[in-house]
Scaffold this motif. Sequence first.
Motif, mmCIF file in Angstrom:
data_model
loop_
_atom_site.group_PDB
_atom_site.id
_atom_site.type_symbol
_atom_site.label_atom_id
_atom_site.label_comp_id
_atom_site.label_asym_id
_atom_site.label_seq_id
_atom_site.Cartn_x
_atom_site.Cartn_y
_atom_site.Cartn_z
ATOM 1 N N GLN A 35 32.016 -1.355 6.374
ATOM 2 C CA GLN A 35 32.363 -1.892 5.235
ATOM 3 C C GLN A 35 31.344 -2.322 4.630
ATOM 4 N N ARG A 36 30.288 -2.992 5.298
ATOM 5 C CA ARG A 36 29.101 -3.618 4.560
ATOM 6 C C ARG A 36 28.262 -2.494 3.651
ATOM 7 N N ILE A 37 27.875 -1.406 4.345
ATOM 8 C CA ILE A 37 27.331 -0.269 3.793
ATOM 9 C C ILE A 37 28.191 -0.018 2.567
ATOM 10 N N ILE A 38 29.449 0.178 2.815
ATOM 11 C CA ILE A 38 30.228 0.766 1.661
ATOM 12 C C ILE A 38 30.016 -0.293 0.491
ATOM 13 N N LYS A 39 30.251 -1.481 0.743
ATOM 14 C CA LYS A 39 30.094 -2.529 -0.502
ATOM 15 C C LYS A 39 28.601 -2.384 -1.088
ATOM 16 N N GLU A 40 27.492 -2.341 -0.397
ATOM 17 C CA GLU A 40 26.081 -2.182 -0.858
ATOM 18 C C GLU A 40 26.059 -1.019 -1.828
ATOM 19 N N SER A 62 0.712 -1.068 0.016
ATOM 20 C CA SER A 62 0.073 -0.170 0.165
ATOM 21 C C SER A 62 0.718 1.056 -0.047
ATOM 22 N N VAL A 63 2.318 1.147 0.558
ATOM 23 C CA VAL A 63 2.949 2.500 0.549
ATOM 24 C C VAL A 63 4.433 2.000 -0.039
ATOM 25 N N PHE A 64 4.319 0.878 -0.515
ATOM 26 C CA PHE A 64 5.917 0.259 -0.903
ATOM 27 C C PHE A 64 5.832 -0.250 -2.009
ATOM 28 N N ALA A 65 6.788 -0.359 -2.849
ATOM 29 C CA ALA A 65 6.892 -1.221 -4.217
ATOM 30 C C ALA A 65 7.330 -2.542 -3.706
ATOM 31 N N LYS A 66 6.446 -3.362 -4.400
ATOM 32 C CA LYS A 66 6.783 -4.932 -4.202
ATOM 33 C C LYS A 66 8.154 -5.410 -4.376
ATOM 34 N N GLU A 67 8.546 -4.922 -5.604
ATOM 35 C CA GLU A 67 9.940 -5.335 -5.909
ATOM 36 C C GLU A 67 11.036 -4.888 -5.025
ATOM 37 N N SER A 99 11.320 -16.514 0.337
ATOM 38 C CA SER A 99 12.323 -16.182 1.508
ATOM 39 C C SER A 99 12.917 -17.332 2.138
ATOM 40 N N LEU A 100 12.010 -18.441 2.599
ATOM 41 C CA LEU A 100 12.356 -19.919 3.016
ATOM 42 C C LEU A 100 13.291 -20.685 1.929
ATOM 43 N N GLU A 101 12.874 -20.596 0.735
ATOM 44 C CA GLU A 101 13.437 -21.323 -0.268
ATOM 45 C C GLU A 101 15.020 -20.653 -0.404
ATOM 46 N N ILE A 102 14.910 -19.434 -0.538
ATOM 47 C CA ILE A 102 16.510 -18.773 -0.541
ATOM 48 C C ILE A 102 17.082 -18.923 0.445
ATOM 49 N N SER A 103 16.652 -18.984 1.607
ATOM 50 C CA SER A 103 17.326 -19.065 2.870
ATOM 51 C C SER A 103 18.179 -20.202 2.783
ATOM 52 N N LYS A 104 17.605 -21.293 2.061
ATOM 53 C CA LYS A 104 18.266 -22.556 2.137
ATOM 54 C C LYS A 104 19.322 -22.991 1.294
ATOM 55 N N ILE A 105 19.485 -21.921 0.276
ATOM 56 C CA ILE A 105 20.528 -22.246 -0.797
ATOM 57 C C ILE A 105 22.016 -22.156 0.042
ATOM 58 N N ASN A 157 14.548 -12.703 1.784
ATOM 59 C CA ASN A 157 15.802 -12.924 2.643
ATOM 60 C C ASN A 157 16.923 -12.255 2.791
ATOM 61 N N GLY A 158 16.461 -10.977 3.163
ATOM 62 C CA GLY A 158 17.235 -9.858 3.249
ATOM 63 C C GLY A 158 17.811 -9.116 1.962
ATOM 64 N N LYS A 159 17.277 -9.125 1.065
ATOM 65 C CA LYS A 159 17.654 -8.452 -0.324
ATOM 66 C C LYS A 159 16.421 -8.234 -1.143
ATOM 67 N N PRO A 160 16.243 -6.918 -1.519
ATOM 68 C CA PRO A 160 15.140 -6.496 -2.481
ATOM 69 C C PRO A 160 15.083 -7.610 -3.639
ATOM 70 N N GLY A 161 13.603 -8.077 -3.804
ATOM 71 C CA GLY A 161 13.863 -8.735 -5.011
ATOM 72 C C GLY A 161 14.032 -8.366 -6.216
ATOM 73 N N ILE A 162 14.172 -7.201 -6.478
ATOM 74 C CA ILE A 162 14.638 -6.775 -7.876
ATOM 75 C C ILE A 162 15.913 -6.891 -7.844
ATOM 76 N N GLU A 163 16.683 -6.944 -6.939
ATOM 77 C CA GLU A 163 18.258 -7.383 -6.956
ATOM 78 C C GLU A 163 18.583 -8.986 -7.713
ATOM 79 N N TYR A 164 17.519 -9.435 -7.242
ATOM 80 C CA TYR A 164 17.715 -10.851 -7.628
ATOM 81 C C TYR A 164 17.665 -11.035 -9.312
#
Length: 271
Positions: free
Chosen positions: A82-87, A21-26, A265-271, A31-38
């Motif tokens: 370092q994590r933020i710099i990398k992202e 309702s206020v956010f883009a689904k993508e 999210s569950l499936e990707i967390s298993k990889i 699992n911690g990463k926006p869908g669009i990045e996959y």
Amino acid sequence: MIRQAIIPLAGLGTRLLPLTSVFAKELLPINGKPGIEYILDECLDAGIKEIIFIISNKKKIIKKYFYNDKFYKKIINKKKDQRIIKEYKKIKNLKKIIKFVYQNEPKGTGDAVLKTKNIIKDNFFLMLLPDDLIIKRNCSKDMISIHNKKKCSIMASMKVKRKTVNRWGIYSKKKKINQNNFYIKDVIEKPDIKSAPSNNAVIGRYILPKKIFDKLKNQKKGKGEEIHITDAIRRLITDGDKFIAHNFKGKYLDCGTMEGYIKSSLEISKI
Ligand code: G1P
């Protein structure tokens, strides 16, 4: 060579309300990463050099995600995390290759594709539908390699349960190429169970010819009063254009529904 990819992102995401309702689904995290990045990772790994986002005024937040440099610079100056710099580096590199076009009225996927008409340079381009995640195997890369051999259009496909055919584009086969690839005879958008020619469904990866724009320019509304890419593809096939259905090897995750989104999210967390 396939160098450009387009991604329709103007959809309202009603199947994921209230999250959308206020956010883009993508941008919702899987699992911690926006869908669009996959989807973007799949494109880059497949050798894509330019990506065209079809967004709407309501979904400008997607552009903001890639254009938030001032904010990142401030944070990075304060803390040398370092994590933020990398992202941030990753986002900055993506920004360089993404172009934006607008589809402000949700008139369907065919209409969304038409908005990219003046940007597409080569005879063929890739389209990825962001609700459809395919993991464990790069489907776009496999399709590009088939395209390089056969020089024609391709759509990803899989068998679906017969009772769900009215949720997909469904095709009939003309000729077998090998175990996983077939020339398509016809394709119908969301047929009812009685008129469905099979239970072979089109999944959201397409290699399309530039000439599809000629069809889209005068494409009439179809199912649900929308302009469908499937209907334009159907007309190209009638004209004698070759389309291959590629049964992809990875695992399909439907992120457009609440059940599928949670499962992904569950499936990707298993990889
Ligand atoms: C779209 C296409 C449909 C295809 C599906 C795959 O439908 O119109 O032909 O089978 O993607 O996910 P949508 O999901 O936008 O309803």
